[in-house]
Write a protein that holds these residues in place. Structure first.
Motif, mmCIF file in Angstrom:
data_model
loop_
_atom_site.group_PDB
_atom_site.id
_atom_site.type_symbol
_atom_site.label_atom_id
_atom_site.label_comp_id
_atom_site.label_asym_id
_atom_site.label_seq_id
_atom_site.Cartn_x
_atom_site.Cartn_y
_atom_site.Cartn_z
ATOM 1 N N VAL A 112 0.858 -1.184 0.000
ATOM 2 C CA VAL A 112 0.000 0.000 0.000
ATOM 3 C C VAL A 112 0.891 1.230 0.000
ATOM 4 C CG1 VAL A 112 -1.802 1.279 1.218
ATOM 5 C CG2 VAL A 112 -1.797 -1.231 1.290
ATOM 6 N N ALA A 113 0.719 2.077 -0.983
ATOM 7 C CA ALA A 113 1.494 3.324 -1.061
ATOM 8 C C ALA A 113 0.812 4.388 -0.223
ATOM 9 C CB ALA A 113 1.607 3.785 -2.512
ATOM 10 N N LEU A 114 1.577 5.032 0.639
ATOM 11 C CA LEU A 114 1.033 6.058 1.529
ATOM 12 C C LEU A 114 1.684 7.408 1.248
ATOM 13 C CD1 LEU A 114 1.015 4.036 4.879
ATOM 14 C CD2 LEU A 114 -0.960 4.562 3.428
ATOM 15 N N VAL A 115 0.848 8.441 1.179
ATOM 16 C CA VAL A 115 1.318 9.822 1.034
ATOM 17 C C VAL A 115 0.985 10.538 2.338
ATOM 18 C CG1 VAL A 115 1.097 11.975 -0.244
ATOM 19 C CG2 VAL A 115 0.926 9.779 -1.457
ATOM 20 N N LEU A 116 2.003 11.040 3.011
ATOM 21 C CA LEU A 116 1.829 11.701 4.304
ATOM 22 C C LEU A 116 2.201 13.169 4.159
ATOM 23 C CD1 LEU A 116 3.541 8.950 6.505
ATOM 24 C CD2 LEU A 116 1.150 9.091 5.761
ATOM 25 N N ASP A 117 1.195 14.018 4.191
ATOM 26 C CA ASP A 117 1.397 15.461 4.028
ATOM 27 C C ASP A 117 1.100 16.132 5.368
ATOM 28 O OD1 ASP A 117 1.337 18.163 3.388
ATOM 29 O OD2 ASP A 117 0.378 17.829 1.446
ATOM 30 N N PHE A 118 2.143 16.655 5.998
ATOM 31 C CA PHE A 118 2.011 17.221 7.338
ATOM 32 C C PHE A 118 1.502 18.664 7.333
ATOM 33 C CE2 PHE A 118 4.817 13.651 7.556
ATOM 34 C CZ PHE A 118 4.565 13.056 8.778
ATOM 35 N N GLY A 119 1.136 19.174 6.174
ATOM 36 C CA GLY A 119 0.516 20.483 6.093
ATOM 37 C C GLY A 119 1.497 21.638 6.069
ATOM 38 N N THR A 120 0.965 22.833 6.195
ATOM 39 C CA THR A 120 1.741 24.064 6.122
ATOM 40 C C THR A 120 1.885 24.685 7.506
ATOM 41 O OG1 THR A 120 -0.190 25.486 5.824
ATOM 42 C CG2 THR A 120 0.718 24.458 3.836
ATOM 43 N N ARG A 121 2.685 25.731 7.592
ATOM 44 C CA ARG A 121 2.838 26.437 8.871
ATOM 45 C C ARG A 121 1.518 27.039 9.331
ATOM 46 N NH1 ARG A 121 7.944 27.286 10.749
ATOM 47 N NH2 ARG A 121 9.663 26.744 9.358
ATOM 48 N N ALA A 122 0.691 27.444 8.383
ATOM 49 C CA ALA A 122 -0.613 28.005 8.751
ATOM 50 C C ALA A 122 -1.519 26.950 9.370
ATOM 51 C CB ALA A 122 -1.286 28.617 7.519
ATOM 52 N N PRO B 270 5.707 21.900 10.956
ATOM 53 C CA PRO B 270 5.342 20.628 10.322
ATOM 54 C C PRO B 270 6.531 19.967 9.634
ATOM 55 C CG PRO B 270 4.550 22.487 9.029
ATOM 56 C CD PRO B 270 5.067 23.050 10.308
ATOM 57 N N PRO B 271 6.684 18.655 9.773
ATOM 58 C CA PRO B 271 7.737 17.937 9.032
ATOM 59 C C PRO B 271 7.467 18.017 7.538
ATOM 60 C CG PRO B 271 6.824 16.605 10.826
ATOM 61 C CD PRO B 271 5.907 17.772 10.643
ATOM 62 N N GLY B 272 8.455 17.694 6.754
ATOM 63 C CA GLY B 272 8.278 17.689 5.308
ATOM 64 C C GLY B 272 7.397 16.532 4.859
ATOM 65 N N ARG B 273 6.700 16.760 3.772
ATOM 66 C CA ARG B 273 5.855 15.712 3.199
ATOM 67 C C ARG B 273 6.714 14.508 2.841
ATOM 68 N NH1 ARG B 273 5.641 13.971 -1.674
ATOM 69 N NH2 ARG B 273 3.785 13.004 -2.574
ATOM 70 N N ARG B 274 6.134 13.304 2.991
ATOM 71 C CA ARG B 274 6.888 12.113 2.633
ATOM 72 C C ARG B 274 5.952 11.018 2.145
ATOM 73 N NH1 ARG B 274 8.368 10.608 8.857
ATOM 74 N NH2 ARG B 274 7.181 8.668 9.051
#
Length: 227
Positions: free
Chosen positions: A103-113, A121-125
């Motif tokens: 299963v491919a997962l995209v983890l987007d921790f969002g923006t500073r806002a 927020p950590p970088g997207r991975r």
């Protein structure tokens, strides 16, 4: 009779205009939002807001699932995961194995806002989870993005320890929030989110119909009184 009817309608118009202006000013911009991890499924090359939680979804081998941390009022307003979301790219280094699925997962921790006060927020991975064939998305997430944090209602609060505190807290309408995430912070988005229900149009139409009916009733009443 006709002048009386026109007079009644003219008297109703200012009320109608005032109500419509009120509805227009009370749109989504004035609504409060919530800071949380939204869950997405990749369908037909586009992100679709998941209708079930990650613990209830059992993706097939080759599925792409996404999570985005952001502030939003509802599914129609939620920000999609950004960047590459291709299974072959994400799972290129993970071979298939009997009795398992990838299963491919995209983890987007969002923006500073989107971030809670004082948090960065950590970088997207992305990550490729190889899990048992009957595993849920939550199982896949636990395999590659610990520590996870849930609240007492099983709401996903943190992925890879982010954020450290808080869970689905309400954010005031005047607080900071992000847009839809298209191209923000260096990311790209090539999908469209499904639209959730919007109450503005039905409510507005209902008020128009109500006032129009009131105007007709008033015209008829005055006509009957003039007889």
């Amino acid at each position: 009779m006709i002048p009386v009817r026109r007079t009644a309608v003219r008297r109703a118009v200012p009320v109608l205009v005032a109500v419509l202006l009120l509805l227009g000013s009370a749109g989504p911009a004035g609504a409060a939002g919530y800071r949380y991890w939204s869950f997405w499924e990749r369908t037909g090359g586009h992100w679709t807001y998941a209708t079930l939680g990650p613990a209830a979804v059992r993706p097939d081998d080759g599925a792409v699932q996404g999570f985005r941390f952001s502030v939003s009022a509802d599914s129609a307003d939620a920000s999609r995961p950004r960047g590459t979301a291709d299974f072959d790219t994400i799972c290129a280094g993970t071979s298939a194995a009997s009795g398992t699925k990838r299963v491919a997962l995209v983890l987007d921790f969002g923006t500073r806002a989107d971030a809670p006060a004082g948090a960065t927020p950590p970088g997207r991975r992305t990550a490729c989870a190889r899990v048992p064939a009957d595993a849920t998305t939550a199982d896949a997430l636990a395999a590659v993005a610990k520590p996870l944090r849930y609240d007492t209602n099983a709401l996903l609060c943190a992925i890879a320890g982010y954020p450290r505190t808080g869970c689905g807290e309400q954010v005031s309408a005047d607080g900071e929030r992000s847009g839809n995430g298209d191209g923000a912070d260096g990311g790209t988005d090539d999908g469209a989110a499904d639209s959730g229900p919007s109450l503005g149009l039905p409510v507005g139409a209902g008020v128009v119909a109500l006032l129009a009916g009131a105007a007709v009733w008033q015209a008829r009443r005055r006509r009957d009184e003039s007889r």
